[in-house]
Design an enzyme around this catalytic site. Structure first.
Site, PDB file in Angstrom:
ATOM      1  N   LYS A 122       0.815  -1.228   0.000  1.00 52.69           N
ATOM      2  CA  LYS A 122       0.000   0.000   0.000  1.00 52.69           C
ATOM      3  C   LYS A 122       0.837   1.262   0.000  1.00 52.69           C
ATOM      4  CE  LYS A 122      -4.389  -1.712   1.661  1.00 52.69           C
ATOM      5  NZ  LYS A 122      -5.486  -1.616   2.596  1.00 52.69           N
ATOM      6  N   LYS A 206      -5.069  -9.685  -6.810  1.00 54.44           N
ATOM      7  CA  LYS A 206      -6.369  -9.911  -6.169  1.00 54.44           C
ATOM      8  C   LYS A 206      -7.381  -8.838  -6.588  1.00 54.44           C
ATOM      9  CE  LYS A 206      -6.070  -7.397  -1.945  1.00 54.44           C
ATOM     10  NZ  LYS A 206      -6.164  -7.128  -0.595  1.00 54.44           N
ATOM     11  N   LYS A 209     -10.605  -2.952  -4.321  1.00 58.70           N
ATOM     12  CA  LYS A 209     -11.318  -1.674  -4.451  1.00 58.70           C
ATOM     13  C   LYS A 209     -10.419  -0.642  -5.113  1.00 58.70           C
ATOM     14  CE  LYS A 209     -13.297  -2.295   0.133  1.00 58.70           C
ATOM     15  NZ  LYS A 209     -13.048  -2.007   1.537  1.00 58.70           N
TER      16      LYS A 209
HETATM   17  P1  TYM Z   1     -10.951  -4.815   3.604  1.00 61.51           P
HETATM   18  O1  TYM Z   1     -11.890  -3.698   3.827  1.00 61.51           O
HETATM   19  O2  TYM Z   1      -9.805  -4.589   2.680  1.00 61.51           O
HETATM   20  O3  TYM Z   1     -11.723  -6.098   3.077  1.00 61.51           O
HETATM   21  C1  TYM Z   1     -12.850  -6.605   3.764  1.00 61.51           C
HETATM   22  C2  TYM Z   1     -12.859  -8.120   3.730  1.00 61.51           C
HETATM   23  O4  TYM Z   1     -12.892  -8.582   2.371  1.00 61.51           O
HETATM   24  C3  TYM Z   1     -11.851  -9.536   2.158  1.00 61.51           C
HETATM   25  N1  TYM Z   1     -11.368  -9.420   0.777  1.00 61.51           N
HETATM   26  C4  TYM Z   1     -11.295 -10.435  -0.090  1.00 61.51           C
HETATM   27  N2  TYM Z   1     -11.628 -11.736   0.025  1.00 61.51           N
HETATM   28  C5  TYM Z   1     -11.464 -12.522  -1.071  1.00 61.51           C
HETATM   29  N3  TYM Z   1     -10.979 -12.075  -2.254  1.00 61.51           N
HETATM   30  C6  TYM Z   1     -10.617 -10.779  -2.408  1.00 61.51           C
HETATM   31  N4  TYM Z   1     -10.155 -10.330  -3.578  1.00 61.51           N
HETATM   32  C7  TYM Z   1     -10.772  -9.886  -1.295  1.00 61.51           C
HETATM   33  N5  TYM Z   1     -10.541  -8.571  -1.102  1.00 61.51           N
HETATM   34  C8  TYM Z   1     -10.908  -8.299   0.171  1.00 61.51           C
HETATM   35  C9  TYM Z   1     -10.775  -9.149   3.167  1.00 61.51           C
HETATM   36  O5  TYM Z   1      -9.908 -10.233   3.427  1.00 61.51           O
HETATM   37  C10 TYM Z   1     -11.597  -8.750   4.354  1.00 61.51           C
HETATM   38  O6  TYM Z   1     -11.974  -9.887   5.098  1.00 61.51           O
HETATM   39  N6  TYM Z   1      -7.985  -4.876   7.609  1.00 61.51           N
HETATM   40  C11 TYM Z   1      -9.308  -5.245   7.133  1.00 61.51           C
HETATM   41  C12 TYM Z   1     -10.434  -4.640   7.951  1.00 61.51           C
HETATM   42  C13 TYM Z   1     -10.311  -4.889   9.409  1.00 61.51           C
HETATM   43  C14 TYM Z   1     -10.549  -6.118  10.080  1.00 61.51           C
HETATM   44  C15 TYM Z   1     -10.329  -5.849  11.463  1.00 61.51           C
HETATM   45  C16 TYM Z   1     -10.918  -7.390   9.655  1.00 61.51           C
HETATM   46  C17 TYM Z   1      -9.968  -3.957  10.346  1.00 61.51           C
HETATM   47  N7  TYM Z   1      -9.970  -4.556  11.585  1.00 61.51           N
HETATM   48  C18 TYM Z   1     -10.477  -6.864  12.441  1.00 61.51           C
HETATM   49  C19 TYM Z   1     -11.065  -8.396  10.635  1.00 61.51           C
HETATM   50  C20 TYM Z   1     -10.834  -8.128  11.997  1.00 61.51           C
HETATM   51  C21 TYM Z   1      -9.447  -4.756   5.706  1.00 61.51           C
HETATM   52  O7  TYM Z   1      -8.782  -3.834   5.279  1.00 61.51           O
HETATM   53  O8  TYM Z   1     -10.405  -5.379   4.991  1.00 61.51           O
END
Ligand code: TYM
Length: 344
Positions: A122, A206, A209
């Protein structure tokens, strides 16, 4: 990472996860996370939040952030989360996340954070211009999880390393403060066909967004025509679909489309190949398009319906924040006592 012998945690099981309000949700978020949240709420006490504190690690327009939080909440509801079963709330409304995160910043080691690959991805070439928050982001994530003493964390595969760090922080805190079973060692729930959905334009990246090409992803808000156009343009190779999993593994774009189809129709990749192996993409793609329209269409409709009633979304978020605080506050009070703060 550091080896901390786990001690059995005797507390209740609890699910926690979250999604950042930093852009439209896509198929990866849906299959990798939201679908699992909706399933788990029937099995365990479930806390699902909107990670707005995490979102501001990169610039977010203040005029748009609250609305983005409502949109994620609407997507949670559209995916089947029920506020009567799951606690749904905005992260920033529960101050204990930030309070515990500071204490964890003093527990986590610099070397642990240096290994986090997502920061490297990032921050790109301009590490020195990234926010400090982007670097310490996984420590806040550990606080999100452990402030509820969550035992199970449903996420996509890209979050695996952050979960390992959470376990290390829990282990070191327990060890340093002589409370071997205070925090659980949370278990990531990653398995499943949707754990790693790849870009429709590049099978080695992957679905994300932040990809500049909208054709790289299916958004939960895409209508039927948009889904059709994206599937038609999805990158493939000129060969027919392979007959075996070994051959499939060597063809990332085919592998991804087969995986998506399987996740949407509840079939393993082997089952999908049994039906489509040897057939061309001209046969497979219309079926994939149909599965996507059937899978995403109703979610999109519900999402729009929920968004039309922002007052109801705000009511759900306020009630969720209140309930979340009731669980988080005692944890932080105990932590402050363990650390030895005055008045704790
Ligand atoms: P974020 O907002 O990037 O993504 C949310 C969730 O979607 C999953 N994900 C995917 N799964 C499969 N294929 C993909 N291409 C893909 N892109 C995203 C992510 O793995 C995630 O589960 N750091 C986290 C948010 C967070 C969090 C937490 C999660 C903050 N605190 C505590 C769990 C527990 C994040 O940026 O997710």
């Amino acid at each position: 990472m550091t080896d901390h012998t786990p001690v059995p945690y005797a507390g209740p099981t609890r699910v926690l996860s979250g999604v950042q309000p930093s852009g439209a949700l896509h198929l990866g978020n849906y299959l990798g996370a939201l679908v699992k949240f909706a399933r788990l709420q029937h099995e365990m006490d479930t806390f699902i939040f909107v990670a707005d504190l995490h979102a501001i690690t990169v610039w977010q327009d203040p005029a748009a952030l609250a609305q983005q939080t409502r949109e994620i909440t609407a997507a949670y509801l559209a995916a089947g989360l029920d506020p009567a079963k799951a606690t749904i709330f905005p992260q920033s409304a529960v101050r204990e996340h930030s309070e515990l995160a500071w204490i964890f910043q003093c527990v986590a080691r610099l070397g642990w954070l240096d290994r986090m690959t997502q920061f490297k991805e990032k921050s790109g070439k301009h590490k020195e211009r990234s926010s400090v928050g982007l670097y310490t982001y996984p420590v806040l994530q550990a606080a999100d999880i452990l402030v509820y003493k969550a035992t199970h964390v449903p996420v996509g595969e890209d979050q695996k390393q952050h979960l390992e760090l959470t376990r290390d922080i829990a282990g070191k805190f327990n060890h340093d403060y002589g409370t071997p079973a205070f925090f659980p060692q949370p278990e990531p729930l990653i398995q499943g066909p949707g754990a790693r959905i790849m870009s429709l334009r590049d099978g080695s990246a992957k679905m994300s967004k932040s990809d500049p090409s909208d054709y790289s992803r299916i958004n939960l808000t895409d209508d039927t025509d948009t889904i059709s156009a994206k599937v038609r343009k999805a990158r493939t190779d000129p060969l027919p679909l392979p007959e075996t999993l070994e051959d499939l593994a060597a063809r990332p774009e085919a592998d991804n489309l087969v995986g998506i189809f399987g996740a949407l129709t509840n079939q393993s990749k082997a089952e999908v190949l049994a039906e489509f192996g040897g057939k061309g993409f001209g046969v497979f793609k219309p079926q994939l398009e149909h599965a996507l329209v059937m899978g995403i269409g109703p979610v999109r409709k519900e999402l729009i319906r929920y968004l039309a009633d922002p007052a109801e979304i705000d009511r759900i978020l306020r009630a969720g924040a209140e309930r979340a605080s009731e669980v988080a506050a005692p944890t932080v009070a105990e932590v402050k006592k363990l650390v030895g703060f005055w008045g704790a």
